[in-house]
Design a protein around this motif. Structure first.
Motif, PDB file in Angstrom:
ATOM      1  N   ASP A 188       6.268   8.109  -3.769  1.00 32.73           N
ATOM      2  CA  ASP A 188       6.946   7.603  -2.571  1.00 32.73           C
ATOM      3  C   ASP A 188       5.937   7.175  -1.513  1.00 32.73           C
ATOM      4  O   ASP A 188       6.110   6.143  -0.840  1.00 32.73           O
ATOM      5  N   GLU A 189       4.883   7.964  -1.352  1.00 34.63           N
ATOM      6  CA  GLU A 189       3.848   7.631  -0.368  1.00 34.63           C
ATOM      7  C   GLU A 189       3.109   6.364  -0.762  1.00 34.63           C
ATOM      8  O   GLU A 189       2.823   5.503   0.084  1.00 34.63           O
ATOM      9  N   TYR A 190       2.814   6.240  -2.060  1.00 31.82           N
ATOM     10  CA  TYR A 190       2.145   5.026  -2.565  1.00 31.82           C
ATOM     11  C   TYR A 190       3.018   3.794  -2.296  1.00 31.82           C
ATOM     12  O   TYR A 190       2.535   2.761  -1.817  1.00 31.82           O
ATOM     13  N   THR A 191       4.312   3.914  -2.598  1.00 34.98           N
ATOM     14  CA  THR A 191       5.235   2.791  -2.408  1.00 34.98           C
ATOM     15  C   THR A 191       5.344   2.415  -0.941  1.00 34.98           C
ATOM     16  O   THR A 191       5.359   1.233  -0.570  1.00 34.98           O
ATOM     17  N   LYS A 192       5.387   3.425  -0.081  1.00 29.05           N
ATOM     18  CA  LYS A 192       5.497   3.194   1.364  1.00 29.05           C
ATOM     19  C   LYS A 192       4.277   2.426   1.865  1.00 29.05           C
ATOM     20  O   LYS A 192       4.411   1.442   2.619  1.00 29.05           O
TER      21      LYS A 192
END
Length: 279
Positions: free
Chosen positions: A270-274
Motif C-alpha cells: 500500500d505504501e509503495y502504491t501510494k
C-alpha cells in the motif's frame, strides 16, 4: 462488508481436523461393518473397476446401504457429524485466528477442501466456521435417498477449489467465471494470502500450488513418521506440526506469524502504491 485484505486458510478434514476418516465414526458401524471391511470393499472395487477411489467409496456407501435396506438419507449423514472426534483445540481455533487476523488488519476466511462427505461435515460443531465447504456430496431422489455423486473431490481436482477461492467463484456449478481470464490484481484472494493445512500425500497437489504461487502449506500429524518428514525434506510443504490447534502450540504460533507477515506485506505494498501514485 469488510475492506480488509483477505487471508484464506484452507483445510483438509479427515486426519487434519478430525482423528480418522469421518465415515468411521458412525456411518460404517451403522452398516454393521468394521472400518477395515468397508474400506477393503471400497478399495477392491476401485482397483477391479479402475475407478476413481473417491467415486468408489461413494458407490460403496450407496450399494451397501441399498443391499442392507438401510436408507442413505441426507439428514442421517448430517446427524452423524455430531460423533466426529476433532483434534485438541480445533473448536476454539477458528474464532481465535479470525480475531488475531482482524487485530492485524486482515480478514480471515476459513474453507474446507475435503474428499470426505459434505453432509457429515455440516453436522460437526465447527461447520458454521467455514465460508464454504468443498467436499463430496450426494444427489438425493424423491424419497431422500442418496443415489448419485453430486460432487466428487478427489486428490488432484482439489486444486480447482483453490482457484475458486482465489477468484471468488464459490459456486461449483459456475465454471464459466472460474475459467474466465482475470487480471491478478482483481482476484479476490491472492495466492500469497493463502494457507493450506493438510495431513499427507493426498494434499500434495494443493501444497505444491502454495509453493509455486507464494502461499504457505502446513502438514499436521498424529504420530510423526517418515512420510510427513519426507514432505518437509523434499520441499513439498513449508512446515510440519502435531495436529494440536491449542493456543501457543507450534501450529498456532506459526499460522499467526504467517498472518503477521501477510499483514506487513500488504502495508508495504500500500505504501509503495501510494508513493508511486504521487510521482
Amino acid at each position: 462488508m469488510s475492506d480488509l485484505p483477505i487471508v484464506a486458510i484452507m483445510y483438509d478434514f479427515d486426519r487434519t481436523l478430525c482423528t480418522k476418516d469421518m465415515q468411521d465414526y458412525s456411518f460404517i458401524p451403522s452398516l454393521g461393518m468394521t472400518e477395515s471391511e468397508f474400506w477393503q470393499y471400497s478399495n477392491s472395487l476401485g482397483q477391479r473397476e479402475h475407478m476413481d477411489s473417491i467415486l468408489a467409496y461413494m458407490y460403496a456407501m450407496v450399494k451397501i446401504s441399498k443391499d442392507k435396506n438401510i436408507p442413505l438419507l441426507r439428514q442421517n449423514l448430517v446427524d452423524m457429524g455430531k460423533n466426529v472426534e476433532l483434534f485438541k483445540g480445533v473448536e476454539g481455533w477458528f474464532d481465535r485466528i479470525t480475531e488475531f487476523g482482524r487485530a492485524n488488519g486482515m480478514q480471515i476466511e476459513h474453507y474446507v477442501i475435503s474428499s470426505g462427505m459434505k453432509e457429515i461435515i455440516e453436522g460437526t460443531p465447527i461447520s458454521k466456521c467455514f465460508k464454504s465447504i468443498f467436499a463430496c456430496e450426494f444427489l438425493y431422489d424423491e424419497n431422500g435417498n442418496g443415489v448419485w455423486p453430486k460432487t466428487d473431490v478427489n486428490y488432484t481436482n482439489k486444486t480447482q477449489f483453490v482457484y475458486r477461492i482465489n477468484k471468488g467463484v464459490l459456486d461449483v456449478a459456475n465454471d464459466n467465471d472460474l475459467n474466465r481470464s482475470m487480471p491478478d490484481d482483481s482476484k479476490r484472494v491472492p495466492f500469497c494470502n493463502m494457507i493450506y493445512i493438510g495431513d499427507g500425500l493426498s494434499d500434495v497437489p494443493c501444497m505444491k500450488m502454495m509453493k509455486a504461487y507464494g502461499g504457505y502449506s502446513i502438514a499436521v500429524y498424529q504420530n510423526k513418521d517418515s512420510k510427513v518428514e519426507d514432505l518437509l525434506k523434499k520441499g513439498r510443504v513449508d512446515y510440519i506440526y502435531p495436529a494440536d490447534y491449542s493456543e501457543n502450540t507450534g501450529l498456532d504460533i506459526t499460522v499467526k506469524n504467517i498472518i503477521r507477515k501477510m499483514s506487513i506485506s500488504e502495508t508495504l505494498y500500500d505504501e509503495y502504491t501510494k508513493q508511486k501514485n504521487l510521482l
